[in-house]
Write a protein that holds these residues in place. Structure first.
Motif, PDB file in Angstrom:
ATOM      1  N   LYS A   9      87.141  60.495  31.123  1.00  0.00           N
ATOM      2  CA  LYS A   9      87.736  59.450  30.306  1.00  0.00           C
ATOM      3  C   LYS A   9      87.283  59.635  28.859  1.00  0.00           C
ATOM      4  CE  LYS A   9      84.109  56.056  31.111  1.00  0.00           C
ATOM      5  NZ  LYS A   9      83.777  54.717  31.514  1.00  0.00           N
ATOM      6  N   PHE A  10      88.135  59.236  27.938  1.00  0.00           N
ATOM      7  CA  PHE A  10      87.782  59.285  26.533  1.00  0.00           C
ATOM      8  C   PHE A  10      86.658  58.301  26.255  1.00  0.00           C
ATOM      9  CE2 PHE A  10      92.074  61.048  25.900  1.00  0.00           C
ATOM     10  CZ  PHE A  10      91.762  62.095  25.060  1.00  0.00           C
ATOM     11  N   VAL A  11      85.690  58.704  25.416  1.00  0.00           N
ATOM     12  CA  VAL A  11      84.580  57.837  25.056  1.00  0.00           C
ATOM     13  C   VAL A  11      84.572  57.578  23.548  1.00  0.00           C
ATOM     14  CG1 VAL A  11      82.073  57.554  25.079  1.00  0.00           C
ATOM     15  CG2 VAL A  11      83.222  58.654  27.005  1.00  0.00           C
ATOM     16  N   HIS A  12      84.574  58.661  22.759  1.00  0.00           N
ATOM     17  CA  HIS A  12      84.566  58.487  21.312  1.00  0.00           C
ATOM     18  C   HIS A  12      85.089  59.745  20.616  1.00  0.00           C
ATOM     19  CE1 HIS A  12      80.497  60.360  21.807  1.00  0.00           C
ATOM     20  NE2 HIS A  12      80.875  61.020  20.715  1.00  0.00           N
ATOM     21  N   ASN A  13      85.397  59.588  19.339  1.00  0.00           N
ATOM     22  CA  ASN A  13      85.680  60.694  18.430  1.00  0.00           C
ATOM     23  C   ASN A  13      84.623  60.644  17.341  1.00  0.00           C
ATOM     24  OD1 ASN A  13      88.556  60.053  19.542  1.00  0.00           O
ATOM     25  ND2 ASN A  13      88.686  62.084  18.624  1.00  0.00           N
ATOM     26  N   ASN A  14      84.289  61.795  16.783  1.00  0.00           N
ATOM     27  CA  ASN A  14      83.284  61.879  15.737  1.00  0.00           C
ATOM     28  C   ASN A  14      83.894  62.329  14.422  1.00  0.00           C
ATOM     29  OD1 ASN A  14      81.477  64.188  14.279  1.00  0.00           O
ATOM     30  ND2 ASN A  14      80.352  62.311  14.661  1.00  0.00           N
ATOM     31  N   PHE A  15      83.492  61.672  13.339  1.00  0.00           N
ATOM     32  CA  PHE A  15      83.757  62.126  11.977  1.00  0.00           C
ATOM     33  C   PHE A  15      82.395  62.239  11.293  1.00  0.00           C
ATOM     34  CE2 PHE A  15      88.205  60.003  11.352  1.00  0.00           C
ATOM     35  CZ  PHE A  15      88.787  60.976  12.151  1.00  0.00           C
ATOM     36  N   ASN A  16      82.120  63.367  10.661  1.00  0.00           N
ATOM     37  CA  ASN A  16      80.919  63.501   9.842  1.00  0.00           C
ATOM     38  C   ASN A  16      81.248  63.004   8.443  1.00  0.00           C
ATOM     39  OD1 ASN A  16      79.985  64.818  12.140  1.00  0.00           O
ATOM     40  ND2 ASN A  16      78.809  66.273  10.941  1.00  0.00           N
ATOM     41  N   VAL A  17      80.336  62.235   7.853  1.00  0.00           N
ATOM     42  CA  VAL A  17      80.591  61.595   6.560  1.00  0.00           C
ATOM     43  C   VAL A  17      79.463  61.889   5.580  1.00  0.00           C
ATOM     44  CG1 VAL A  17      81.961  59.770   7.639  1.00  0.00           C
ATOM     45  CG2 VAL A  17      79.533  59.388   7.260  1.00  0.00           C
ATOM     46  N   LEU A  18      79.806  61.908   4.295  1.00  0.00           N
ATOM     47  CA  LEU A  18      78.804  62.165   3.253  1.00  0.00           C
ATOM     48  C   LEU A  18      78.079  60.897   2.824  1.00  0.00           C
ATOM     49  CD1 LEU A  18      80.530  64.761   0.908  1.00  0.00           C
ATOM     50  CD2 LEU A  18      78.649  65.135   2.502  1.00  0.00           C
ATOM     51  N   ASP A  19      78.787  59.778   2.770  1.00  0.00           N
ATOM     52  CA  ASP A  19      78.210  58.515   2.305  1.00  0.00           C
ATOM     53  C   ASP A  19      78.463  57.475   3.393  1.00  0.00           C
ATOM     54  OD1 ASP A  19      77.743  56.001   1.125  1.00  0.00           O
ATOM     55  OD2 ASP A  19      78.351  56.706  -0.858  1.00  0.00           O
ATOM     56  N   LEU A  20      77.467  57.249   4.236  1.00  0.00           N
ATOM     57  CA  LEU A  20      77.634  56.382   5.398  1.00  0.00           C
ATOM     58  C   LEU A  20      78.011  54.960   5.000  1.00  0.00           C
ATOM     59  CD1 LEU A  20      77.539  56.040   8.459  1.00  0.00           C
ATOM     60  CD2 LEU A  20      75.080  55.602   8.248  1.00  0.00           C
ATOM     61  N   GLU A  21      77.340  54.393   4.033  1.00  0.00           N
ATOM     62  CA  GLU A  21      77.636  53.002   3.643  1.00  0.00           C
ATOM     63  C   GLU A  21      79.060  52.863   3.111  1.00  0.00           C
ATOM     64  OE1 GLU A  21      75.852  50.420   4.561  1.00  0.00           O
ATOM     65  OE2 GLU A  21      74.552  51.917   5.484  1.00  0.00           O
ATOM     66  N   ARG A  22      79.490  53.818   2.314  1.00  0.00           N
ATOM     67  CA  ARG A  22      80.868  53.796   1.796  1.00  0.00           C
ATOM     68  C   ARG A  22      81.869  53.877   2.946  1.00  0.00           C
ATOM     69  NH1 ARG A  22      83.234  58.578  -1.983  1.00  0.00           N
ATOM     70  NH2 ARG A  22      85.411  58.037  -1.734  1.00  0.00           N
ATOM     71  N   ASP A  57      86.813  48.658  17.703  1.00  0.00           N
ATOM     72  CA  ASP A  57      87.873  47.732  17.291  1.00  0.00           C
ATOM     73  C   ASP A  57      87.753  46.396  18.014  1.00  0.00           C
ATOM     74  OD1 ASP A  57      88.832  48.186  19.862  1.00  0.00           O
ATOM     75  OD2 ASP A  57      90.553  49.352  19.225  1.00  0.00           O
ATOM     76  N   GLY A  58      86.831  46.294  18.957  1.00  0.00           N
ATOM     77  CA  GLY A  58      86.597  45.054  19.673  1.00  0.00           C
ATOM     78  C   GLY A  58      87.494  44.826  20.869  1.00  0.00           C
ATOM     79  N   SER A  59      88.473  45.724  21.076  1.00  0.00           N
ATOM     80  CA  SER A  59      89.371  45.504  22.212  1.00  0.00           C
ATOM     81  C   SER A  59      89.457  46.701  23.153  1.00  0.00           C
ATOM     82  CB  SER A  59      90.767  45.110  21.731  1.00  0.00           C
ATOM     83  OG  SER A  59      91.340  46.143  20.962  1.00  0.00           O
ATOM     84  N   SER A  60      89.336  47.902  22.629  1.00  0.00           N
ATOM     85  CA  SER A  60      89.376  49.083  23.501  1.00  0.00           C
ATOM     86  C   SER A  60      87.956  49.597  23.709  1.00  0.00           C
ATOM     87  CB  SER A  60      90.261  50.177  22.895  1.00  0.00           C
ATOM     88  OG  SER A  60      89.671  50.707  21.732  1.00  0.00           O
ATOM     89  N   LYS A  61      87.787  50.452  24.690  1.00  0.00           N
ATOM     90  CA  LYS A  61      86.466  51.037  24.955  1.00  0.00           C
ATOM     91  C   LYS A  61      86.205  52.257  24.080  1.00  0.00           C
ATOM     92  CE  LYS A  61      86.013  49.413  29.675  1.00  0.00           C
ATOM     93  NZ  LYS A  61      85.737  49.777  31.068  1.00  0.00           N
ATOM     94  N   HIS A  62      87.236  52.809  23.478  1.00  0.00           N
ATOM     95  CA  HIS A  62      87.119  54.012  22.654  1.00  0.00           C
ATOM     96  C   HIS A  62      86.384  53.672  21.356  1.00  0.00           C
ATOM     97  CE1 HIS A  62      88.498  58.144  21.887  1.00  0.00           C
ATOM     98  NE2 HIS A  62      88.344  57.784  20.637  1.00  0.00           N
ATOM     99  N   LEU A  63      85.440  54.524  20.964  1.00  0.00           N
ATOM    100  CA  LEU A  63      84.650  54.302  19.761  1.00  0.00           C
ATOM    101  C   LEU A  63      84.876  55.408  18.736  1.00  0.00           C
ATOM    102  CD1 LEU A  63      81.242  53.390  21.435  1.00  0.00           C
ATOM    103  CD2 LEU A  63      82.966  51.805  20.548  1.00  0.00           C
ATOM    104  N   LEU A  64      84.647  55.077  17.474  1.00  0.00           N
ATOM    105  CA  LEU A  64      84.606  56.074  16.413  1.00  0.00           C
ATOM    106  C   LEU A  64      83.143  56.266  16.054  1.00  0.00           C
ATOM    107  CD1 LEU A  64      85.819  57.955  14.320  1.00  0.00           C
ATOM    108  CD2 LEU A  64      86.111  55.974  12.810  1.00  0.00           C
TER     109      LEU A  64
END
Length: 122
Positions: free
Chosen positions: A4-17, A48-55
């Motif tokens: 089952k799908f769990v999450h997708n990953n994005f690497n980011v330079l500025d986490l707070e932004r 998103d508060g409704s699906s189990k999939h996370l970013l």
């Protein structure tokens, strides 16, 4: 055997932004954080508060150069129950990257240039 799908990953330079962008643009909220004492990286999971999939957003302390996203042919997709309102909001934010009126979809771009497809709920 099942998967089952769990999450997708994005690497980011500025986490707070990035966290601010995802909260404002898509109402995603932080649900979990991994931050080792070494400080070498931080991983934040958004929901998103409704699906189990996370970013999953990953920040690497020593990374200073933008990530190479290739030809930007990959994306995540989100449905909205207020397509016109979402489009107006994203235009006001200045993050609409491409609008396909014929298909009734558009894409927004996050601070690290990842594309996010916005679809009306069917």
């Amino acid at each position: 055997m099942e998967f089952k799908f769990v999450h997708n990953n994005f690497n980011v330079l500025d986490l707070e932004r990035s966290l601010k962008f995802y909260a404002e643009a898509l109402k995603l909220k932080e649900v979990r954080r991994i931050a080792p004492a070494s400080g070498e990286f931080i991983i934040v999971y958004l929901s998103d508060g409704s699906s189990k999939h996370l970013l999953e957003l990953t920040w690497m302390r020593d990374r200073t150069e933008p990530y190479d996203l290739g030809d930007e042919e990959f994306h995540l997709a989100f449905e909205t129950d207020d397509y016109a309102g979402a489009l107006a909001k994203h235009k006001a934010m200045g993050c609409v990257a491409f609008e396909n009126k014929e298909m009734g979809i558009y894409f927004i771009q996050d601070p690290d240039d990842y594309w996010l497809e916005i679809l009306p709920t069917k």
